[in-house]
Design an enzyme around this catalytic site. Structure first.
Site, PDB file in Angstrom:
ATOM      1  N   THR A  12       0.819  -1.221   0.000  1.00  0.00           N
ATOM      2  CA  THR A  12       0.000   0.000   0.000  1.00  0.00           C
ATOM      3  C   THR A  12       0.844   1.259   0.000  1.00  0.00           C
ATOM      4  OG1 THR A  12      -1.887  -1.056   1.053  1.00  0.00           O
ATOM      5  CG2 THR A  12      -1.665   1.299   1.406  1.00  0.00           C
ATOM      6  N   SER A  34       1.662  -7.590  -1.176  1.00  0.00           N
ATOM      7  CA  SER A  34       2.397  -8.565  -0.356  1.00  0.00           C
ATOM      8  C   SER A  34       1.640  -9.877  -0.169  1.00  0.00           C
ATOM      9  CB  SER A  34       2.788  -7.963   0.996  1.00  0.00           C
ATOM     10  OG  SER A  34       1.725  -7.984   1.907  1.00  0.00           O
ATOM     11  N   THR A  50       1.520  -4.560   4.175  1.00  0.00           N
ATOM     12  CA  THR A  50       1.358  -4.916   5.596  1.00  0.00           C
ATOM     13  C   THR A  50       0.797  -6.326   5.812  1.00  0.00           C
ATOM     14  OG1 THR A  50      -0.830  -3.905   5.664  1.00  0.00           O
ATOM     15  CG2 THR A  50       1.037  -2.533   6.332  1.00  0.00           C
ATOM     16  N   ASP A  51       0.069  -6.849   4.794  1.00  0.00           N
ATOM     17  CA  ASP A  51      -0.636  -8.112   5.044  1.00  0.00           C
ATOM     18  C   ASP A  51       0.307  -9.268   5.375  1.00  0.00           C
ATOM     19  OD1 ASP A  51      -3.134  -7.047   4.856  1.00  0.00           O
ATOM     20  OD2 ASP A  51      -3.408  -7.529   2.741  1.00  0.00           O
TER      21      ASP A  51
HETATM   22  N1  GLU Z   1      -2.713  -6.409   0.586  1.00  0.00           N
HETATM   23  C1  GLU Z   1      -1.823  -5.326   0.366  1.00  0.00           C
HETATM   24  C2  GLU Z   1      -0.397  -5.716   0.750  1.00  0.00           C
HETATM   25  O1  GLU Z   1      -0.178  -6.344   1.755  1.00  0.00           O
HETATM   26  C3  GLU Z   1      -2.231  -4.072   1.009  1.00  0.00           C
HETATM   27  C4  GLU Z   1      -2.026  -4.033   2.483  1.00  0.00           C
HETATM   28  C5  GLU Z   1      -0.991  -3.022   2.861  1.00  0.00           C
HETATM   29  O2  GLU Z   1       0.075  -2.870   2.285  1.00  0.00           O
HETATM   30  O3  GLU Z   1      -1.292  -2.324   3.804  1.00  0.00           O
HETATM   31  O4  GLU Z   1       0.505  -5.392   0.002  1.00  0.00           O
END
Ligand code: GLU
Length: 212
Positions: free
Chosen positions: A16, A58, A89-90
């Site tokens: 993100t 991710s 973050t995932d």
């Molecule tokens: N699902 C995405 C990832 O993990 C968006 C979540 C994020 O980065 O906050 O890349």
């Protein structure tokens, strides 16, 4: 005495933090170089070079990507004082754990960070998280694979994503936060780098036949 600025390698992998809005939703397209342009204050305490290793969500992060990230750190290990890896973050906690075992006994900091909001939004945690990460990666007390998120330094083997939307997304499980960043100050709660002994060891293989 004026100490020399730390040399940091910023390795971007997507998530993100690097997203822009598109017809298909948020897509990671912002490059490592552009990410750096959002934290001009970093120039006052470190010199940053950038490496765009991949630009993925991710949730698509696989063991081969963990190997590639560790290999990028290994290839550049002698040239830099610290490393900052931007990541979605995932699966950030999984990458942090994997890198903790792929890069063992690291005397230099390898900091993984990301954000709940893209870095180009007016209101975002991305710029703070990236600047905090560069600050920690430039601190002589920091070492090893850790997560920086929402002003906290979390051991790479202890991080867990607990919140989907709030900036306070990550917790440290059964272990104290290692440090916090308040404005331009890093406050270490565990300051034990002096006890680190032995060479940094990089591994190059993972067995993918492992599941929960
Ligand atoms: N699902 C995405 C990832 O993990 C968006 C979540 C994020 O980065 O906050 O890349």
């Amino acid at each position: 005495m004026v100490s020399a600025k730390k040399r940091i390698l910023l390795i971007a992998t997507g998530g993100t933090i690097a997203c822009k809005r598109s017809d298909g939703g948020l897509t990671p397209v912002i490059t490592s170089h552009e990410l750096l342009s959002y934290v001009p204050a970093a120039k006052s305490f470190c010199v940053v070079h950038t490496l765009q290793l991949m630009n993925i969500d991710s949730t698509n992060m696989q063991a081969e990507h963990w190997i590639a990230i560790a290999a990028a750190v290994e290839k550049n290990y002698a040239k830099y004082d610290g490393f900052v890896i931007t990541h979605g973050t995932d699966t950030m906690a999984y990458t942090a754990a994997a890198l903790s075992y792929l890069i063992r006994n690291a005397a230099k900091p390898v900091i993984i960070t990301g954000a709940q909001k893209p870095i180009d939004m007016d209101v975002t945690d991305a710029r703070t998280n990236l600047l905090d990460s560069l600050r920690i990666a430039s601190d002589d007390r920091a070492y090893g694979v850790n997560i920086v998120f929402d002003g906290k330094l979390i051991a790479g083997t202890r991080g867990k994503k607990e919140r989907t939307h709030s900036y306070n997304a990550f917790a440290s499980i059964n272990f104290p936060y290692l440090a916090s960043v308040q404005d331009d100050r890093c406050i270490f709660y565990i300051d034990d780098k002096a006890g680190l002994a032995g060479d940094t060891v990089f591994s190059h293989e993972l067995d993918e036949k492992v599941t929960l």
